[in-house]
Write an enzyme that holds these catalytic residues in place. Structure first.
Site, PDB file in Angstrom:
ATOM      1  N   GLN A 129     -46.978  50.842  42.217  1.00 16.16           N
ATOM      2  CA  GLN A 129     -45.839  51.065  43.110  1.00 16.16           C
ATOM      3  C   GLN A 129     -46.289  50.780  44.550  1.00 16.16           C
ATOM      4  O   GLN A 129     -47.405  51.177  44.904  1.00 16.16           O
ATOM      5  CB  GLN A 129     -45.343  52.512  43.021  1.00 16.16           C
ATOM      6  CG  GLN A 129     -43.922  52.662  43.555  1.00 16.16           C
ATOM      7  CD  GLN A 129     -43.402  54.103  43.465  1.00 16.16           C
ATOM      8  OE1 GLN A 129     -44.155  55.035  43.243  1.00 16.16           O
ATOM      9  NE2 GLN A 129     -42.121  54.280  43.642  1.00 16.16           N
ATOM     10  N   MET A 260     -48.686  60.134  40.717  1.00 21.95           N
ATOM     11  CA  MET A 260     -47.888  58.936  40.447  1.00 21.95           C
ATOM     12  C   MET A 260     -47.286  59.095  39.055  1.00 21.95           C
ATOM     13  O   MET A 260     -47.993  59.343  38.085  1.00 21.95           O
ATOM     14  CB  MET A 260     -48.769  57.691  40.553  1.00 21.95           C
ATOM     15  CG  MET A 260     -48.045  56.387  40.217  1.00 21.95           C
ATOM     16  SD  MET A 260     -46.729  56.008  41.417  1.00 21.95           S
ATOM     17  CE  MET A 260     -45.546  55.175  40.341  1.00 21.95           C
ATOM     18  N   GLU A 261     -45.972  58.924  39.017  1.00 27.93           N
ATOM     19  CA  GLU A 261     -45.181  59.270  37.834  1.00 27.93           C
ATOM     20  C   GLU A 261     -45.262  58.232  36.721  1.00 27.93           C
ATOM     21  O   GLU A 261     -44.239  57.916  36.095  1.00 27.93           O
ATOM     22  CB  GLU A 261     -43.728  59.464  38.269  1.00 27.93           C
ATOM     23  CG  GLU A 261     -43.002  58.197  38.789  1.00 27.93           C
ATOM     24  CD  GLU A 261     -43.153  57.944  40.283  1.00 27.93           C
ATOM     25  OE1 GLU A 261     -44.168  58.382  40.869  1.00 27.93           O
ATOM     26  OE2 GLU A 261     -42.253  57.290  40.865  1.00 27.93           O
ATOM     27  N   ASN A 262     -46.408  57.677  36.462  1.00 28.54           N
ATOM     28  CA  ASN A 262     -46.513  56.677  35.403  1.00 28.54           C
ATOM     29  C   ASN A 262     -46.014  57.289  34.087  1.00 28.54           C
ATOM     30  O   ASN A 262     -46.428  58.379  33.724  1.00 28.54           O
ATOM     31  CB  ASN A 262     -47.960  56.181  35.312  1.00 28.54           C
ATOM     32  CG  ASN A 262     -48.402  55.483  36.590  1.00 28.54           C
ATOM     33  OD1 ASN A 262     -49.462  55.756  37.132  1.00 28.54           O
ATOM     34  ND2 ASN A 262     -47.563  54.616  37.104  1.00 28.54           N
ATOM     35  N   HIS A 285     -43.008  67.609  40.416  1.00 28.91           N
ATOM     36  CA  HIS A 285     -42.420  66.421  41.051  1.00 28.91           C
ATOM     37  C   HIS A 285     -42.556  65.196  40.134  1.00 28.91           C
ATOM     38  O   HIS A 285     -41.579  64.496  39.867  1.00 28.91           O
ATOM     39  CB  HIS A 285     -43.095  66.182  42.401  1.00 28.91           C
ATOM     40  CG  HIS A 285     -42.611  64.971  43.123  1.00 28.91           C
ATOM     41  ND1 HIS A 285     -41.611  65.021  44.067  1.00 28.91           N
ATOM     42  CD2 HIS A 285     -42.953  63.659  43.020  1.00 28.91           C
ATOM     43  CE1 HIS A 285     -41.373  63.803  44.525  1.00 28.91           C
ATOM     44  NE2 HIS A 285     -42.176  62.954  43.898  1.00 28.91           N
ATOM     45  N   GLU A 286     -43.761  64.953  39.661  1.00 32.70           N
ATOM     46  CA  GLU A 286     -43.969  63.753  38.830  1.00 32.70           C
ATOM     47  C   GLU A 286     -43.201  63.879  37.516  1.00 32.70           C
ATOM     48  O   GLU A 286     -42.660  62.894  37.009  1.00 32.70           O
ATOM     49  CB  GLU A 286     -45.461  63.506  38.585  1.00 32.70           C
ATOM     50  CG  GLU A 286     -46.334  63.427  39.853  1.00 32.70           C
ATOM     51  CD  GLU A 286     -45.767  62.571  40.975  1.00 32.70           C
ATOM     52  OE1 GLU A 286     -44.974  61.653  40.709  1.00 32.70           O
ATOM     53  OE2 GLU A 286     -46.120  62.842  42.148  1.00 32.70           O
ATOM     54  N   HIS A 289     -39.609  62.925  37.979  1.00 33.40           N
ATOM     55  CA  HIS A 289     -39.375  61.471  37.989  1.00 33.40           C
ATOM     56  C   HIS A 289     -39.026  60.929  36.599  1.00 33.40           C
ATOM     57  O   HIS A 289     -38.480  59.834  36.488  1.00 33.40           O
ATOM     58  CB  HIS A 289     -40.613  60.732  38.493  1.00 33.40           C
ATOM     59  CG  HIS A 289     -40.679  60.555  39.983  1.00 33.40           C
ATOM     60  ND1 HIS A 289     -39.681  59.934  40.698  1.00 33.40           N
ATOM     61  CD2 HIS A 289     -41.642  60.880  40.887  1.00 33.40           C
ATOM     62  CE1 HIS A 289     -40.033  59.895  41.991  1.00 33.40           C
ATOM     63  NE2 HIS A 289     -41.214  60.470  42.125  1.00 33.40           N
ATOM     64  N   GLU A 308     -36.960  59.124  45.317  1.00 36.53           N
ATOM     65  CA  GLU A 308     -37.732  60.266  45.829  1.00 36.53           C
ATOM     66  C   GLU A 308     -36.867  61.441  46.289  1.00 36.53           C
ATOM     67  O   GLU A 308     -37.242  62.592  46.093  1.00 36.53           O
ATOM     68  CB  GLU A 308     -38.672  59.807  46.954  1.00 36.53           C
ATOM     69  CG  GLU A 308     -39.733  58.803  46.490  1.00 36.53           C
ATOM     70  CD  GLU A 308     -40.667  59.322  45.386  1.00 36.53           C
ATOM     71  OE1 GLU A 308     -40.718  60.552  45.150  1.00 36.53           O
ATOM     72  OE2 GLU A 308     -41.336  58.472  44.754  1.00 36.53           O
ATOM     73  N   ASP A 365     -45.225  49.526  51.754  1.00 35.83           N
ATOM     74  CA  ASP A 365     -46.297  50.494  52.037  1.00 35.83           C
ATOM     75  C   ASP A 365     -46.270  50.939  53.500  1.00 35.83           C
ATOM     76  O   ASP A 365     -46.705  52.032  53.833  1.00 35.83           O
ATOM     77  CB  ASP A 365     -47.676  49.901  51.719  1.00 35.83           C
ATOM     78  CG  ASP A 365     -47.935  49.842  50.214  1.00 35.83           C
ATOM     79  OD1 ASP A 365     -47.309  50.638  49.477  1.00 35.83           O
ATOM     80  OD2 ASP A 365     -48.745  49.007  49.781  1.00 35.83           O
ATOM     81  N   TYR A 373     -37.834  61.173  51.018  1.00 35.42           N
ATOM     82  CA  TYR A 373     -38.046  62.381  50.220  1.00 35.42           C
ATOM     83  C   TYR A 373     -37.187  63.532  50.756  1.00 35.42           C
ATOM     84  O   TYR A 373     -36.397  64.136  50.040  1.00 35.42           O
ATOM     85  CB  TYR A 373     -39.516  62.835  50.299  1.00 35.42           C
ATOM     86  CG  TYR A 373     -40.509  61.947  49.597  1.00 35.42           C
ATOM     87  CD1 TYR A 373     -40.924  60.741  50.155  1.00 35.42           C
ATOM     88  CD2 TYR A 373     -41.065  62.322  48.380  1.00 35.42           C
ATOM     89  CE1 TYR A 373     -41.861  59.935  49.511  1.00 35.42           C
ATOM     90  CE2 TYR A 373     -42.007  61.523  47.731  1.00 35.42           C
ATOM     91  CZ  TYR A 373     -42.391  60.339  48.313  1.00 35.42           C
ATOM     92  OH  TYR A 373     -43.309  59.543  47.671  1.00 35.42           O
ATOM     93  N   LYS A 539     -52.407  61.482  52.201  1.00 38.24           N
ATOM     94  CA  LYS A 539     -51.719  62.606  52.835  1.00 38.24           C
ATOM     95  C   LYS A 539     -52.689  63.451  53.663  1.00 38.24           C
ATOM     96  O   LYS A 539     -52.266  64.129  54.602  1.00 38.24           O
ATOM     97  CB  LYS A 539     -51.075  63.465  51.737  1.00 38.24           C
ATOM     98  CG  LYS A 539     -50.236  64.593  52.277  1.00 38.24           C
ATOM     99  CD  LYS A 539     -49.639  65.428  51.173  1.00 38.24           C
ATOM    100  CE  LYS A 539     -48.753  66.516  51.761  1.00 38.24           C
ATOM    101  NZ  LYS A 539     -48.360  67.495  50.718  1.00 38.24           N
TER     102      LYS A 539
HETATM  103  N1  BES Z   1     -44.059  57.789  43.448  1.00 36.21           N
HETATM  104  C1  BES Z   1     -44.718  58.610  44.393  1.00 36.21           C
HETATM  105  C2  BES Z   1     -46.000  58.015  44.910  1.00 36.21           C
HETATM  106  C3  BES Z   1     -45.840  56.652  45.529  1.00 36.21           C
HETATM  107  C4  BES Z   1     -44.777  56.363  46.359  1.00 36.21           C
HETATM  108  C5  BES Z   1     -46.765  55.675  45.282  1.00 36.21           C
HETATM  109  C6  BES Z   1     -44.647  55.093  46.919  1.00 36.21           C
HETATM  110  C7  BES Z   1     -46.632  54.416  45.832  1.00 36.21           C
HETATM  111  C8  BES Z   1     -45.572  54.122  46.656  1.00 36.21           C
HETATM  112  C9  BES Z   1     -44.995  60.009  43.823  1.00 36.21           C
HETATM  113  O1  BES Z   1     -44.015  60.482  42.964  1.00 36.21           O
HETATM  114  C10 BES Z   1     -45.032  60.974  44.982  1.00 36.21           C
HETATM  115  O2  BES Z   1     -44.074  61.036  45.685  1.00 36.21           O
HETATM  116  N2  BES Z   1     -46.118  61.719  45.140  1.00 36.21           N
HETATM  117  C11 BES Z   1     -46.275  62.689  46.196  1.00 36.21           C
HETATM  118  C12 BES Z   1     -46.201  64.100  45.682  1.00 36.21           C
HETATM  119  C13 BES Z   1     -44.922  64.814  45.849  1.00 36.21           C
HETATM  120  C14 BES Z   1     -45.033  66.282  45.513  1.00 36.21           C
HETATM  121  C15 BES Z   1     -44.082  64.560  47.033  1.00 36.21           C
HETATM  122  C16 BES Z   1     -47.640  62.494  46.819  1.00 36.21           C
HETATM  123  O3  BES Z   1     -48.353  61.584  46.400  1.00 36.21           O
HETATM  124  O4  BES Z   1     -48.016  63.229  47.701  1.00 36.21           O
HETATM  125 ZN    ZN Z   2     -42.193  60.939  43.936  1.00 38.86          ZN
END
Ligand code: BES
Ligand code: ZN
Length: 584
Positions: A129, A260-262, A285-286, A289, A308, A365, A373, A539
């Site tokens: 993603q 990552m919600e694979n 969260h995942e 998804h 999201e 990205d 979100y 993060k």
């Molecule tokens: N799908 C996202 C991660 C992502 C987004 C990867 C865009 C590549 C491009 C995943 O579901 C996500 O949002 N993860 C969050 C956690 C969540 C609790 C908000 C994270 O990685 O912090």
């Molecule tokens: Zn997400």
């Protein structure tokens, strides 16, 4: 000619791929996949077929009888990569591309043994993603189109391969093993995912197991032991789980995301291992998804909020069901803080702060932020408040039933909502969320007794009595709300009393380090430096590097830490940190 997704060469007038048959040999020495991809089209057709690729070394394109097909690989464009145009003769339904990937493939990270928990074996994982699948497989890399696939991976015999698919079997040939997988549910290409390493499984419930390096397996199994309860809670909210299994993969520390919600195999950062299950909202969260994103999918990165925003909403509904409304409200409050910060960060690009974005020429990205979100969450909360929970729950079920295994745009969401909940969009001023910058003043505000108690302690050192029943989330909220001019004495007292520098909860630790460093409280520096060498989750890297880089005293430390650790970060994370340091 109609290109509906600004991030794909896919032309909607061309035939669509129905299935992918993918075979790859994983070569850790050269950091390449030697691969072949067989695409079967939904219908036989003649004319050009445009595929997305990035940094692929194409060896040949042949038909089902092995006869070469003419093709042109265009020079790469910075965001999209290279268009692979294949000329299909009349009646062609299947073609095979033989190729190898680049050691710099943007979806792959090749880890040295020293970057793993065990330290003995290399590790490889994918992160596709939003638009990185094309660096691994030549395909129509747009979430508008879904494929089913079969895959086989040839790997060193001492390792194990896992995929976001169903495991079919393993054979061993000499020093290699071949593992076979099949993905029976159709998925958008960004959900193609695999990992190879020293991995072992532990059962968590009838539909779930966790995979991790053996050294980390027990801790991971303890942390995620509640996953089956979560699945049941989610099903009672959103309907039956469509993916059969919900397995988890504990990633090495350089994994750049929280999760990552694979499908069938969620990837999770090891920074979730806090020892007390306090960070499992990421698992919720995942899991969410599985309905919002994997089942009902955004049609392109311009509608990312449909993935999201809905998922954050669903995540907090799961949390509320399992832990109660106060806990969900605390998370909503954290979300609101993150949203305000993101809006500030993107203040020079107000158009990127609307939910519906326009991203021609913009790398997804780089557009990534908390806005889809949390602003998406607020819009859905506003709608829920406007029509009442029972009505909104019915709406949500019909939305999922209508668009399951499909993609949609914001415009389709508006039409559907207008039909299902007449007048509701206007009532909450949905246009302001969808098409205008910032957050409307009428947006819902999270409220709870615990939040009010926290507000009263802003900038003060709370007593042991006052923090006795604080959850880590409350610590995080308290620390993130620390006024910027808080005196160093407060930090000294806090650390003496509550040992925050030693926190095992990564969210609390990072909130603490950022606040303390912003105030110039020196004793936080050593832990921050060490942490930057322990994790690769963006993060955490971004706020820590930002706070260090924004101070004259600490800028050198930031540069030195990046010098030391940068090569071990995931390329996406490395890029993000580089940008922060370049701007400092
Ligand atoms: N799908 C996202 C991660 C992502 C987004 C990867 C865009 C590549 C491009 C995943 O579901 C996500 O949002 N993860 C969050 C956690 C969540 C609790 C908000 C994270 O990685 O912090
Ligand atoms: Zn997400």
């Amino acid at each position: 000619m109609a290109r509906l997704d600004p991030h794909s060469y896919n032309d909607s007038t061309q035939p669509e791929t129905e299935t992918l048959d993918w075979k790859a040999r994983v070569d850790f020495r050269t950091r390449r996949l030697h691969a072949e991809a067989t695409l079967t089209l939904k219908e036989a057709s003649a004319g050009p077929l445009d595929l997305d690729t990035r940094d692929l070394d194409i060896r040949s394109v042949v038909d089902a009888q092995g006869r070469p097909l003419p093709y042109i690989l265009s020079p790469p464009e910075p965001i999209l990569g290279s268009r692979l145009r294949i000329e299909l003769p009349a009646g062609l339904k299947q073609l095979t591309v033989r190729y190898r990937t680049s050691p710099e493939a943007s979806a792959l990270q090749w880890l040295l043994p020293s970057q793993t928990a065990g330290g003995q074996q290399p590790f490889l994982f994918s992160q596709c993603q939003a638009i990185h699948a094309r660096s691994v497989v030549p395909l129509q890399d747009t979430p508008r189109l879904r494929i089913r696939y079969r895959a086989s991976l040839r790997i060193p015999k001492g390792l194990k391969a896992v995929m976001a698919a169903s495991f079919v079997g393993r054979e061993e040939h000499g020093v290699e093993a071949e593992e076979h997988f099949e993905m029976p549910q159709s998925v958008p290409p960004y959900l193609l995912a695999f990992a190879v390493g020293s991995l072992a499984p532990k059962e968590l419930g009838p539909r779930s197991r966790v995979w991790a390096e053996p050294e980390a397996l027990e801790e991971a199994a303890d942390e995620f032991a509640g996953v089956d309860d979560m699945l049941k809670a989610a099903e009672s909210l959103f309907g039956p789980y469509d993916w059969e299994r919900f397995d988890l993969l504990l990633m090495p520390p350089s994994f750049p995301y929280g999760g990552m919600e694979n499908p069938r195999l969620t990837f999770l950062t090891p920074t979730l291992i806090a020892g007390d299950k306090s960070l499992v909202n990421v698992v919720a969260h995942e899991l969410a998804h599985s309905w919002t994103g994997n089942l009902v999918t955004n049609a392109s990165a311009e509608h990312f909020w449909l993935n999201e925003g809905f998922t954050v909403f669903a995540e907090r509904r799961i949390l509320e069901a399992l832990a109660g409304p106060e806990v969900a409200a605390l998370h909503a409050a954290l979300g609101r803080r993150a949203l305000d910060e993101a809006l500030h960060h993107f203040r020079a690009h107000p158009q990127l702060t609307a939910l519906r974005t326009h991203l021609s020429g913009v790398d997804p990205d780089e557009a990534f932020s908390q806005i889809p979100y949390e602003k998406g969450y607020l819009l859905l909360r506003a709608l829920e408040d406007a029509v009442g929970r029972p009505t909104f729950d019915g709406f949500l079920r019909r939305y999922l039933a209508t668009y399951r295994f499909q993609a949609l745009t914001t415009e389709e969401f508006v039409l559907f909502t207008e039909k299902e909940l007449p007048g509701a969009l206007a009532k909450v001023d949905a246009d302001a969320y969808l098409h205008r910058p910032g957050v409307p003043p009428s947006a819902p505000r999270p409220r709870s007794a615990r939040l009010e108690a926290l507000d009263r302690l802003r900038g003060l050192v709370p007593s042991e009595e006052q923090v006795r029943d604080w959850t880590p989330t409350e610590w995080q909220l308290y620390l993130e709300s620390m006024p910027p001019d808080t005196s160093k004495d407060v930090f000294r007292l806090l650390d003496a009393k509550y040992a925050l520098t030693k926190s095992r909860n990564s969210e609390v630790l990072v909130a603490w380090l950022v606040a303390a460093l912003r105030a110039g409280w020196e004793p936080a520096l050593a832990r921050a430096e060490a942490f930057l060498g322990e994790v690769g989750r963006m993060k955490y890297l971004k706020p820590l590097y930002s706070v260090l880089a924004s101070s004259r005293e600490y800028r050198k430390t930031a540069r030195a830490a990046f010098e030391k650790n940068g090569a071990r970060y995931h390329p996406i994370a490395r890029q993000g940190v580089e940008l922060i340091l370049a701007r400092a």
